[in-house]
Motif scaffolding. Structure first.
Motif, short mmCIF file in Angstrom:
data_model
loop_
_atom_site.label_atom_id
_atom_site.label_comp_id
_atom_site.label_asym_id
_atom_site.label_seq_id
_atom_site.Cartn_x
_atom_site.Cartn_y
_atom_site.Cartn_z
N ILE A 3 5.56 -29.88 2.50
CA ILE A 3 4.69 -29.86 1.33
C ILE A 3 5.08 -31.04 0.44
O ILE A 3 6.26 -31.22 0.11
CB ILE A 3 4.85 -28.56 0.52
N HIS A 4 4.08 -31.81 0.03
CA HIS A 4 4.31 -32.90 -0.91
C HIS A 4 4.42 -32.30 -2.31
O HIS A 4 3.54 -31.57 -2.76
CB HIS A 4 3.14 -33.89 -0.85
N GLY A 14 9.59 -23.95 5.46
CA GLY A 14 10.54 -22.93 5.89
C GLY A 14 11.78 -22.86 5.02
O GLY A 14 12.51 -21.86 5.05
N ASP A 15 12.04 -23.91 4.23
CA ASP A 15 13.20 -23.94 3.35
C ASP A 15 12.92 -23.32 1.98
O ASP A 15 13.84 -23.04 1.22
CB ASP A 15 13.68 -25.38 3.14
N ILE A 16 11.65 -23.12 1.64
CA ILE A 16 11.27 -22.65 0.31
C ILE A 16 11.52 -21.15 0.16
O ILE A 16 11.10 -20.35 0.99
CB ILE A 16 9.80 -22.98 0.00
N ILE A 17 12.22 -20.81 -0.91
CA ILE A 17 12.47 -19.41 -1.26
C ILE A 17 11.42 -18.94 -2.25
O ILE A 17 10.93 -17.83 -2.17
CB ILE A 17 13.88 -19.23 -1.86
N GLY A 18 11.08 -19.79 -3.21
CA GLY A 18 10.10 -19.40 -4.22
C GLY A 18 9.55 -20.58 -4.98
O GLY A 18 10.20 -21.61 -5.10
N ILE A 19 8.35 -20.43 -5.49
CA ILE A 19 7.67 -21.42 -6.31
C ILE A 19 7.37 -20.73 -7.64
O ILE A 19 6.70 -19.69 -7.66
CB ILE A 19 6.38 -21.91 -5.64
N PHE A 20 7.85 -21.30 -8.73
CA PHE A 20 7.76 -20.64 -10.03
C PHE A 20 7.11 -21.53 -11.07
O PHE A 20 7.45 -22.70 -11.19
CB PHE A 20 9.16 -20.24 -10.51
N GLU A 59 18.37 -25.89 1.83
CA GLU A 59 18.33 -26.95 2.82
C GLU A 59 19.73 -27.14 3.39
O GLU A 59 20.67 -27.41 2.64
CB GLU A 59 17.84 -28.26 2.19
N ASP A 60 19.85 -26.99 4.68
CA ASP A 60 21.15 -27.12 5.35
C ASP A 60 22.21 -26.22 4.72
O ASP A 60 23.35 -26.62 4.52
CB ASP A 60 21.61 -28.59 5.33
N GLY A 61 21.80 -25.01 4.34
CA GLY A 61 22.72 -24.05 3.76
C GLY A 61 23.05 -24.27 2.30
O GLY A 61 23.86 -23.54 1.73
N LYS A 62 22.43 -25.27 1.66
CA LYS A 62 22.69 -25.56 0.24
C LYS A 62 21.45 -25.24 -0.59
O LYS A 62 20.33 -25.58 -0.21
CB LYS A 62 23.04 -27.03 0.04
N GLU A 63 21.69 -24.63 -1.74
CA GLU A 63 20.61 -24.34 -2.67
C GLU A 63 20.12 -25.64 -3.31
O GLU A 63 20.92 -26.50 -3.68
CB GLU A 63 21.12 -23.40 -3.77
N LYS A 64 18.80 -25.77 -3.44
CA LYS A 64 18.19 -26.89 -4.14
C LYS A 64 17.13 -26.35 -5.08
O LYS A 64 16.41 -25.40 -4.74
CB LYS A 64 17.49 -27.85 -3.17
N VAL A 65 17.05 -26.92 -6.25
CA VAL A 65 16.02 -26.57 -7.22
C VAL A 65 15.25 -27.86 -7.52
O VAL A 65 15.82 -28.82 -8.05
CB VAL A 65 16.62 -25.98 -8.52
N TYR A 66 13.99 -27.88 -7.14
CA TYR A 66 13.13 -29.04 -7.38
C TYR A 66 12.29 -28.76 -8.62
O TYR A 66 11.60 -27.73 -8.68
CB TYR A 66 12.21 -29.29 -6.19
N VAL A 67 12.36 -29.65 -9.59
CA VAL A 67 11.56 -29.53 -10.81
C VAL A 67 10.50 -30.62 -10.74
O VAL A 67 10.82 -31.80 -10.60
CB VAL A 67 12.44 -29.71 -12.06
N THR A 68 9.23 -30.21 -10.81
CA THR A 68 8.14 -31.16 -10.62
C THR A 68 7.05 -30.99 -11.66
O THR A 68 6.93 -29.94 -12.28
CB THR A 68 7.54 -31.02 -9.19
N ASN A 69 6.27 -32.04 -11.82
CA ASN A 69 5.16 -31.99 -12.78
C ASN A 69 3.87 -31.53 -12.12
O ASN A 69 2.83 -31.49 -12.74
CB ASN A 69 4.96 -33.36 -13.44
N SER A 71 1.55 -28.53 -10.66
CA SER A 71 1.45 -27.11 -10.99
C SER A 71 1.82 -26.24 -9.80
O SER A 71 1.67 -26.63 -8.64
CB SER A 71 0.03 -26.76 -11.46
N SER A 72 2.31 -25.05 -10.10
CA SER A 72 2.68 -24.11 -9.04
C SER A 72 1.46 -23.75 -8.20
O SER A 72 1.57 -23.59 -6.98
CB SER A 72 3.30 -22.85 -9.64
N ARG A 73 0.32 -23.65 -8.83
CA ARG A 73 -0.92 -23.34 -8.10
C ARG A 73 -1.22 -24.41 -7.04
O ARG A 73 -1.58 -24.08 -5.90
CB ARG A 73 -2.07 -23.22 -9.08
N THR A 74 -1.05 -25.68 -7.40
CA THR A 74 -1.29 -26.77 -6.45
C THR A 74 -0.28 -26.74 -5.31
O THR A 74 -0.64 -26.91 -4.15
CB THR A 74 -1.24 -28.13 -7.18
N VAL A 75 0.98 -26.51 -5.63
CA VAL A 75 2.01 -26.45 -4.60
C VAL A 75 1.73 -25.30 -3.64
O VAL A 75 1.84 -25.45 -2.41
CB VAL A 75 3.42 -26.32 -5.22
N ILE A 76 1.31 -24.15 -4.17
CA ILE A 76 1.00 -23.00 -3.32
C ILE A 76 -0.20 -23.30 -2.43
O ILE A 76 -0.21 -22.98 -1.24
CB ILE A 76 0.77 -21.74 -4.17
#
Length: 81
Positions: A3-4, A14-20, A59-69, A71-76
């Motif tokens: 996902i871009h 497959g790496d995504i846990i949640g989109i908030f 990703e590879d067993g490490k938690e990552k938090v991506y903060v983006t501009n 919207s969650s609706r677009t990412v979903i």
């Protein structure tokens, strides 16, 4: 599948846990969570524009938090393609 999420950055679905949505989940705990991820160097600021959502991933067993501009609706929507 990937996902871009902005600024030429992609995340494997497959790496995504949640989109908030930041606007609806803004709380002291949310801010602390993102700040703690930043201190651990696990936060990735995709854009320094006004953030609209954050994506939790592993990703590879490490938690990552991506903060983006973006919207969650677009990412979903992009994840459902």
């Amino acid at each position: 599948m990937y996902i871009h999420i902005g600024n030429e950055r992609t995340v494997r679905t497959g790496d995504i846990i949640g989109i908030f949505d930041i606007e609806t989940t803004v709380s002291a705990e949310t801010r602390e969570y993102i700040a703690a991820a930043g201190k651990r160097k696990n936060a990735v600021y995709v854009s320094y524009d006004m953030p609209k959502c954050f994506i939790c991933a592993v990703e590879d067993g490490k938690e990552k938090v991506y903060v983006t501009n973006i919207s969650s609706r677009t990412v979903i929507k992009r994840s459902n393609r």
